[in-house]
Design an enzyme around this catalytic site. Structure first.
Site, PDB file in Angstrom:
ATOM      1  N   PHE A  13       0.817  -1.214   0.000  1.00 45.54           N
ATOM      2  CA  PHE A  13       0.000   0.000   0.000  1.00 45.54           C
ATOM      3  C   PHE A  13       0.853   1.268   0.000  1.00 45.54           C
ATOM      4  O   PHE A  13       0.899   2.013  -0.988  1.00 45.54           O
ATOM      5  CB  PHE A  13      -0.943  -0.060   1.203  1.00 45.54           C
ATOM      6  CG  PHE A  13      -1.625   1.234   1.547  1.00 45.54           C
ATOM      7  CD1 PHE A  13      -2.163   2.048   0.560  1.00 45.54           C
ATOM      8  CD2 PHE A  13      -1.744   1.632   2.872  1.00 45.54           C
ATOM      9  CE1 PHE A  13      -2.795   3.242   0.882  1.00 45.54           C
ATOM     10  CE2 PHE A  13      -2.379   2.812   3.210  1.00 45.54           C
ATOM     11  CZ  PHE A  13      -2.896   3.621   2.210  1.00 45.54           C
ATOM     12  N   TYR A  36       3.555 -11.419   0.129  1.00 44.67           N
ATOM     13  CA  TYR A  36       3.136 -12.265   1.252  1.00 44.67           C
ATOM     14  C   TYR A  36       1.623 -12.473   1.275  1.00 44.67           C
ATOM     15  O   TYR A  36       1.141 -13.565   1.568  1.00 44.67           O
ATOM     16  CB  TYR A  36       3.608 -11.626   2.560  1.00 44.67           C
ATOM     17  CG  TYR A  36       3.131 -12.304   3.815  1.00 44.67           C
ATOM     18  CD1 TYR A  36       3.750 -13.460   4.280  1.00 44.67           C
ATOM     19  CD2 TYR A  36       2.063 -11.786   4.549  1.00 44.67           C
ATOM     20  CE1 TYR A  36       3.322 -14.089   5.436  1.00 44.67           C
ATOM     21  CE2 TYR A  36       1.627 -12.411   5.706  1.00 44.67           C
ATOM     22  CZ  TYR A  36       2.257 -13.557   6.144  1.00 44.67           C
ATOM     23  OH  TYR A  36       1.825 -14.177   7.290  1.00 44.67           O
ATOM     24  N   TYR A 148       3.412  -7.390  18.059  1.00 46.85           N
ATOM     25  CA  TYR A 148       3.841  -6.551  16.930  1.00 46.85           C
ATOM     26  C   TYR A 148       4.519  -5.281  17.436  1.00 46.85           C
ATOM     27  O   TYR A 148       5.591  -4.891  16.962  1.00 46.85           O
ATOM     28  CB  TYR A 148       2.631  -6.207  16.060  1.00 46.85           C
ATOM     29  CG  TYR A 148       2.916  -5.243  14.934  1.00 46.85           C
ATOM     30  CD1 TYR A 148       3.815  -5.563  13.926  1.00 46.85           C
ATOM     31  CD2 TYR A 148       2.261  -4.008  14.869  1.00 46.85           C
ATOM     32  CE1 TYR A 148       4.071  -4.681  12.883  1.00 46.85           C
ATOM     33  CE2 TYR A 148       2.507  -3.122  13.831  1.00 46.85           C
ATOM     34  CZ  TYR A 148       3.410  -3.466  12.841  1.00 46.85           C
ATOM     35  OH  TYR A 148       3.665  -2.589  11.810  1.00 46.85           O
ATOM     36  N   LYS A 152       8.431  -4.251  16.878  1.00 48.98           N
ATOM     37  CA  LYS A 152       8.826  -3.004  16.215  1.00 48.98           C
ATOM     38  C   LYS A 152       9.708  -2.151  17.132  1.00 48.98           C
ATOM     39  O   LYS A 152      10.643  -1.481  16.674  1.00 48.98           O
ATOM     40  CB  LYS A 152       7.580  -2.217  15.793  1.00 48.98           C
ATOM     41  CG  LYS A 152       6.966  -2.675  14.479  1.00 48.98           C
ATOM     42  CD  LYS A 152       7.898  -2.395  13.306  1.00 48.98           C
ATOM     43  CE  LYS A 152       7.254  -2.686  11.969  1.00 48.98           C
ATOM     44  NZ  LYS A 152       8.159  -2.431  10.835  1.00 48.98           N
TER      45      LYS A 152
END
EC number: 4.1.1.128
Length: 321
Positions: A13, A36, A148, A152
């Protein structure tokens, strides 16, 4: 000066919009993407004869070779999304961390500039507006939704460690980017999910009471800010990329419902019916963009209504293909 740019996740995106804008500005661009989540129709929209190399960022030898052939690396490739985090946390952590380490190791040798794409998720359960140097507060380890964010955070720490070794690296934290080409499948963000439902006459499912707020940034504005991060004066810096315009999820649903002239209903659904055990919702997420304004001289150009209209139009067009 024109820079040879490598974009990991460049068929995605944000990456695809970034690639096109860099080409417009005269920079040679190469995309690395392993597709993916599969290929989409919009990959045919990519302009500028941009080469796409279908490999994984886990392919260490190939990534080292590619990084050394370029001047700047925009590292956007990652497994992401709250629902993906809940269901594929091991794959997410291993892929994201190991891939980022490969990029940084390769870049260090030739001191290649790296722009690392991070996320507002790293702020956890703190109190907004979030400044780049704020402390973080996460939930219990049993709350898998934080995997997540924690990954990160570790990747950011790795970036800053390499910066201490002389690598020119800038970390950008994205806050809820939307626009054409945003994912619209089962793992979609709230805006593409609402638009798709509205156009198909399905219920717009608002999770919880809809009072939770986010600050949405149109993709062309996010790209502009990301390109500004190429400047050497922001080496070693962390920069929030986002809007200060807060919207509740209920407002988002209502605005999309109105702009699409949809016959759909807005329906509230409890979080526990959507996400597995271990989910935890964040009530508010707003960035402090002082550094973005002062160091990058950046201000958003696209209004909320204009951005929504352009996004809706894009979804209408792919619906009719």
């Amino acid at each position: 000066m024109k820079k040879r740019c490598l974009i990991t996740g460049g068929a995605g995106f944000i990456g695809s919009h970034l690639a096109e804008e860099l080409v417009k500005r005269g920079h040679p661009v190469t995309i690395v993407d392993n597709f993916y989540k599969g290929k989409s129709k919009y990959h045919e929209e990519l302009t500028g004869n941009i080469p796409i190399i279908p490999i994984s960022i886990l392919d260490k030898n190939s990534m080292h070779e590619l990084v050394n052939q370029h001047d700047v690396v925009f590292h956007l490739a990652a497994i992401l999304g709250v629902k993906t985090t809940m269901e594929k946390s091991i794959e997410l952590i291993e892929t994201n961390f190991d891939g980022t380490r490969n990029i940084l190791q390769a870049a260090l040798k030739g001191k290649k500039k790296v722009i690392f794409a991070s996320t507002s998720e790293v702020y956890g359960k703190g109190t907004p507006p979030f400044s780049e140097d704020d402390d973080r507060l996460y939930g219990a380890t049993s709350k898998i939704r934080w995997s997540y964010a924690i990954c990160k955070t570790l990747e950011e720490t790795l970036c800053l460690g390499y910066a201490l070794q002389g690598l020119p690296v800038t970390i950008v934290r994205y806050f809820n980017i939307y626009g054409p080409r945003a994912k619209d499948g089962p793992y979609a963000g709230v805006i593409p999910r609402f638009i798709r439902a509205a156009l198909q006459g399905d219920d717009l499912l608002v999770y919880g009471d809809g009072k939770q707020t986010r600050c949405f940034t149109y993709v062309s504005d996010a790209v502009e800010a990301t390109i500004a991060a190429m400047d050497e004066k922001v080496n070693g810096e962390i920069i929030n990329i986002g809007s200060e315009d807060e919207k509740s999820i209920q407002e988002v649903a209502q605005d999309i419902h109105q702009l699409t002239h949809s016959s759909s209903k807005i329906v509230h659904v409890p979080f526990e019916k959507v996400y597995p055990h271990g989910f935890e919702e964040i009530p508010n997420r707003k960035p402090d963009v002082t550094k973005l304004k002062e160091m990058c001289q950046f201000h958003p150009n696209v209004s909320w209504e204009q951005g929504l209209k352009e996004t809706i139009q894009w979804f209408r067009e792919i619906e009719n293909d």
